[in-house]
Structure formats: structure tokens, C-alpha cells
Design a protein around this motif. Structure first.
Motif, mmCIF file in Angstrom:
data_model
loop_
_atom_site.group_PDB
_atom_site.id
_atom_site.type_symbol
_atom_site.label_atom_id
_atom_site.label_comp_id
_atom_site.label_asym_id
_atom_site.label_seq_id
_atom_site.Cartn_x
_atom_site.Cartn_y
_atom_site.Cartn_z
ATOM 1 N N SER A 40 0.814 -1.223 0.000
ATOM 2 C CA SER A 40 0.000 0.000 0.000
ATOM 3 C C SER A 40 0.843 1.267 0.000
ATOM 4 C CB SER A 40 -0.939 -0.001 1.211
ATOM 5 O OG SER A 40 -1.859 -1.063 1.131
ATOM 6 N N GLY A 41 1.968 1.237 0.737
ATOM 7 C CA GLY A 41 2.850 2.403 0.762
ATOM 8 C C GLY A 41 3.357 2.747 -0.618
ATOM 9 N N THR A 42 3.707 1.720 -1.373
ATOM 10 C CA THR A 42 4.164 1.913 -2.751
ATOM 11 C C THR A 42 3.032 2.458 -3.615
ATOM 12 O OG1 THR A 42 5.804 0.146 -2.596
ATOM 13 C CG2 THR A 42 5.053 0.740 -4.807
ATOM 14 N N GLY A 43 1.837 1.912 -3.450
ATOM 15 C CA GLY A 43 0.693 2.385 -4.229
ATOM 16 C C GLY A 43 0.433 3.869 -4.020
ATOM 17 N N LEU A 44 0.472 4.296 -2.759
ATOM 18 C CA LEU A 44 0.201 5.693 -2.443
ATOM 19 C C LEU A 44 1.312 6.619 -2.936
ATOM 20 C CD1 LEU A 44 -1.205 5.274 1.187
ATOM 21 C CD2 LEU A 44 -2.496 5.900 -0.856
ATOM 22 N N ASN A 59 -3.258 1.374 -5.441
ATOM 23 C CA ASN A 59 -4.102 0.502 -4.624
ATOM 24 C C ASN A 59 -3.609 0.497 -3.182
ATOM 25 O OD1 ASN A 59 -5.377 -0.153 -7.038
ATOM 26 N ND2 ASN A 59 -4.106 -1.955 -7.374
ATOM 27 N N SER A 60 -4.530 0.609 -2.249
ATOM 28 C CA SER A 60 -4.123 0.702 -0.844
ATOM 29 C C SER A 60 -5.167 0.096 0.086
ATOM 30 C CB SER A 60 -3.899 2.172 -0.471
ATOM 31 O OG SER A 60 -3.589 2.315 0.896
ATOM 32 N N ASP A 61 -4.671 -0.544 1.151
ATOM 33 C CA ASP A 61 -5.553 -1.063 2.204
ATOM 34 C C ASP A 61 -5.795 -0.010 3.275
ATOM 35 O OD1 ASP A 61 -5.068 -3.461 0.851
ATOM 36 O OD2 ASP A 61 -3.498 -4.047 2.245
ATOM 37 N N ILE A 62 -5.050 1.079 3.220
ATOM 38 C CA ILE A 62 -5.156 2.118 4.243
ATOM 39 C C ILE A 62 -5.563 3.442 3.611
ATOM 40 C CG2 ILE A 62 -3.471 1.042 5.775
ATOM 41 C CD1 ILE A 62 -1.398 3.065 4.716
ATOM 42 N N PHE A 63 -6.147 4.308 4.423
ATOM 43 C CA PHE A 63 -6.471 5.650 3.964
ATOM 44 C C PHE A 63 -5.179 6.398 3.646
ATOM 45 C CE2 PHE A 63 -10.411 4.601 6.110
ATOM 46 C CZ PHE A 63 -11.390 5.320 5.420
ATOM 47 N N ALA A 64 -5.238 7.258 2.640
ATOM 48 C CA ALA A 64 -4.055 8.035 2.263
ATOM 49 C C ALA A 64 -3.544 8.859 3.439
ATOM 50 C CB ALA A 64 -4.388 8.940 1.081
ATOM 51 N N ILE A 77 2.489 11.373 2.504
ATOM 52 C CA ILE A 77 1.448 11.414 1.469
ATOM 53 C C ILE A 77 0.555 12.627 1.677
ATOM 54 C CG2 ILE A 77 -0.532 10.221 0.480
ATOM 55 C CD1 ILE A 77 2.150 8.891 -0.115
ATOM 56 N N ASP A 78 0.343 13.392 0.621
ATOM 57 C CA ASP A 78 -0.580 14.515 0.648
ATOM 58 C C ASP A 78 -1.960 13.990 0.259
ATOM 59 O OD1 ASP A 78 -1.935 16.895 0.509
ATOM 60 O OD2 ASP A 78 -0.958 17.590 -1.331
ATOM 61 N N ALA A 79 -2.720 13.602 1.254
ATOM 62 C CA ALA A 79 -4.018 12.967 1.004
ATOM 63 C C ALA A 79 -4.957 13.868 0.211
ATOM 64 C CB ALA A 79 -4.665 12.568 2.328
ATOM 65 N N LYS A 80 -4.825 15.179 0.371
ATOM 66 C CA LYS A 80 -5.725 16.103 -0.316
ATOM 67 C C LYS A 80 -5.493 16.126 -1.827
ATOM 68 C CE LYS A 80 -6.356 19.179 3.655
ATOM 69 N NZ LYS A 80 -6.180 20.556 4.192
ATOM 70 N N SER A 81 -4.319 15.661 -2.264
ATOM 71 C CA SER A 81 -4.025 15.650 -3.698
ATOM 72 C C SER A 81 -4.553 14.403 -4.391
ATOM 73 C CB SER A 81 -2.511 15.748 -3.930
ATOM 74 O OG SER A 81 -1.858 14.539 -3.541
ATOM 75 N N LYS A 117 -4.464 10.532 -8.759
ATOM 76 C CA LYS A 117 -3.944 11.857 -8.440
ATOM 77 C C LYS A 117 -4.885 12.878 -9.060
ATOM 78 C CE LYS A 117 0.271 14.628 -8.426
ATOM 79 N NZ LYS A 117 1.698 14.693 -8.831
ATOM 80 N N GLY A 118 -5.670 13.537 -8.215
ATOM 81 C CA GLY A 118 -6.666 14.461 -8.723
ATOM 82 C C GLY A 118 -7.778 13.718 -9.440
ATOM 83 N N THR A 119 -8.328 14.348 -10.458
ATOM 84 C CA THR A 119 -9.402 13.741 -11.244
ATOM 85 C C THR A 119 -8.840 12.651 -12.150
ATOM 86 O OG1 THR A 119 -10.576 15.855 -11.270
ATOM 87 C CG2 THR A 119 -11.248 14.203 -12.900
#
Length: 311
Positions: A88-92, A104-109, A115-119, A263-265
Motif C-alpha cells: 500500500s505504501g508503494t501504491g500511495l 491501490n491501498s488497504d489504508i487511507f491516504a 502522502i498529501d491525502a488532499k491531492s 492523483k486528482g481527477t
């Protein structure tokens, strides 16, 4: 009399010419309509999906993503989808860097490192339940949560200490960046740090090691346990089996959302694939066949902090 006959014949010939011209005009319109239809069909064909997508990250989600990608490519021959693992870390991190179209991730960004979750845009495509996987020679099928924590923190080193056989315990963990690791530690071990053991970056490898090592224990998503595969045992916790029903009603605690981040839309192609992931084929056929659970089947929900609430 003769003049009248000639006049009548002339009128009939003129009428015939008019009818023929009318028929030709009608045929021309039909041809034009057909041509327009063919042009529309060709235009529709040229608008068919094409291009390449790279997905990667969670190995818990990888089997489902790979199956969905296979089906999607079969329906869209001009599309190529590369599904990778890595955790998951790699996915994010890779979707944030622009190297993956979908991470792909099992955890929330919000729980990812740097990780900039807002992006990122979050698409929850499934729920995955996880449980401890043990070698059959350990002689256990159920542990209390307290005993499970003793096993993983090294306070118990032989299966005979928790009702199993006289076999040494070998711990098999995922890397600290793995979403499976973080989910298991948070919801099965209540945040306790596992003792040192074997560390692997892939759930497939974890399963292989546990299956081949007497006394070994690791943890896997339910998608890695299949009815006819007796190589590893899926442990129950406090007498509660890791099943869809027990996850859905909140009785089994070790589960996480399966996220697909963009990433974004998302691009049109990525959006089309994400729509397919949320469509009936994946949600109603692929998910249950591979041990995943549809998000809308849960009567409970979790936020990024792990707080559980009733829907």
C-alpha cells in the motif's frame, strides 16, 4: 379520336417518368441515411477506449484488480492494464508521484508516510477482511485475541502454550509499509508491535512460507484462503470466524477498505476502469468469488482514524 389516344399515351408516359424519378429520390434518401448510419458507427468505433493504465500497490487487492483488468481488456482490446504489487505504501507514493495511474491501498491516504491525502481522489472499491494464517501442523484453528497478541509479540513461542501441538512458533510479517501489516497491527494486535521474525513484501510469499514451515504464522486477506486449499489455516478470533457475514455485522474486527486512488481527477480511461470496478460484474461476481466484500453490504463503517460506527 386518334389525337385523343396520342394525348392519353403522352400523359401516361409523363406520369411514369414522375413515378420513376420519385422512386429514385426515395432510394437516394435511403442511401444517404444508410451512409449517415455507417458514418456514425465508424465514429463510435473510433471513439472506443484505448491506451495504457498502470495500477500498483496493495497485494491484498492485487488478485481482484488483476481479474477485473483481465475482463476489462477482453472487452476493450485496445486497452492495456499493468497490475503490480509492492504494498500500500508503494501504491500511495507512486500514484502521488505520477508513476501509477491508480494506486491501490488497504489504508487511507491520510495514514501513508509523506502522502498529501488532499491531492488524491479516493475510490473505495471493496472491503477486505484479514486474519492470521497458520501452518496446519501448529494444531490450532482458533485463538483468543489476547493469545494472538502474545504469539505475535513473542510472549508465547510454542503452540503448546496456547492449546496447540508441541511445535515452535515462527512469525512471518509483512513490511511496515504494507497496508495488510498496518491493518492487522491496528485491529488484531491493538497497536502492539510484532516481534522479529521473517519479513516479506508479498502476501503470496507469506502464504508460501507459512504453508512450508511447520509452526509458522502470518496474516493474509481472505482472498488468499480458498475452500480446496488446506495448505494454511485461517484462524478464528475469540470463536468468531473471518466471514463476510461477521465482518458485515461488525463481529469480526480485522478488515479494511480497499482503496483505489488517483492523483486528482482520473483520466477518462482510468475513470472507465474505476466505473467497471464498481459495476455489477466486479461487485456481484468477482468480489464474492475471491473473498472480498462489497462496501454497501456492511452495516458498519470506519473513518481514517479507525473509528467504527453503525451506518
Amino acid at each position: 379520336m386518334k389525337k385523343k389516344s396520342l394525348l392519353t399515351i403522352g400523359l401516361l408516359l409523363a406520369l411514369s417518368v414522375i413515378l420513376v424519378l420519385g422512386a429514385c429520390g426515395s432510394g437516394s434518401a435511403s442511401s444517404s441515411s444508410s451512409s449517415s448510419s455507417s458514418s456514425s458507427s465508424a465514429s463510435s468505433s473510433s471513439a472506443a477506449l484505448s491506451g495504457k493504465l498502470t495500477l500498483g500497490g496493495s497485494t491484498a487487492l492485487q488478485p481482484l484488480a488483476a481479474e477485473a483488468a483481465k475482463e476489462f481488456m477482453a472487452q476493450n482490446p485496445n486497452v492495456q492494464i499493468d497490475v503490480q504489487g509492492g504494498g500500500s505504501g508503494t501504491g500511495l507514493s507512486q500514484v502521488q508521484a505520477g508513476n501509477f495511474d491508480i494506486g491501490n491501498s488497504d489504508i487511507f491516504a491520510e495514514k501513508g508516510k509523506n502522502i498529501d491525502a488532499k491531492s488524491l481522489t479516493d475510490f473505495k472499491v471493496a472491503v477486505v477482511a484479514m486474519t492470521a494464517a497458520v501452518n496446519p501442523k501448529a494444531g490450532v484453528t482458533n485463538l483468543s485475541k489476547a493469545d494472538l497478541q502474545k504469539v505475535f509479540t513473542g510472549k508465547v513461542t510454542n503452540w503448546s502454550q496456547v492449546g496447540g501441538k508441541n511445535v515452535k512458533i515462527t512469525l512471518v510479517n509483512r513490511s511496515a509499509t504494507s497496508g495488510t501489516f498496518k491493518t492487522f497491527v491496528q485491529f488484531a494486535l491493538d497497536g502492539k508491535t510484532p516481534a522479529n521474525g521473517i519479513t516479506q513484501d508479498s502476501s503470496n510469499t507469506v502464504k508460501k512460507i507459512v504453508a512450508q514451515t511447520p509452526g509458522a504464522i502470518g496474516y493474509l486477506a481472505l482472498s488468499y484462503f480458498t475452500p480446496n486449499d488446506k495448505s494454511v489455516v485461517a484462524l478464528s478470533l475469540d470463536g468468531v470466524q473471518a466471514t463476510e457475514a461477521n465482518v458485515a455485522n461488525g463481529k469480526f474486527p480485522v478488515w479494511a477498505y480497499e482503496h483505489m486512488y488517483t492523483k486528482g481527477t482520473p483520466s477518462p480511461l482510468a475513470k472507465a476502469f474505476l466505473d467497471y470496478m464498481m459495476g455489477s460484474t466486479v461487485q456481484n461476481k468477482d468480489l464474492p468469488a475471491q473473498g472480498y466484500i462489497a462496501v454497501d453490504k456492511l452495516s458498519v463503517q470506519r473513518d481514517a482514524t479507525g473509528k467504527l460506527t453503525t451506518k
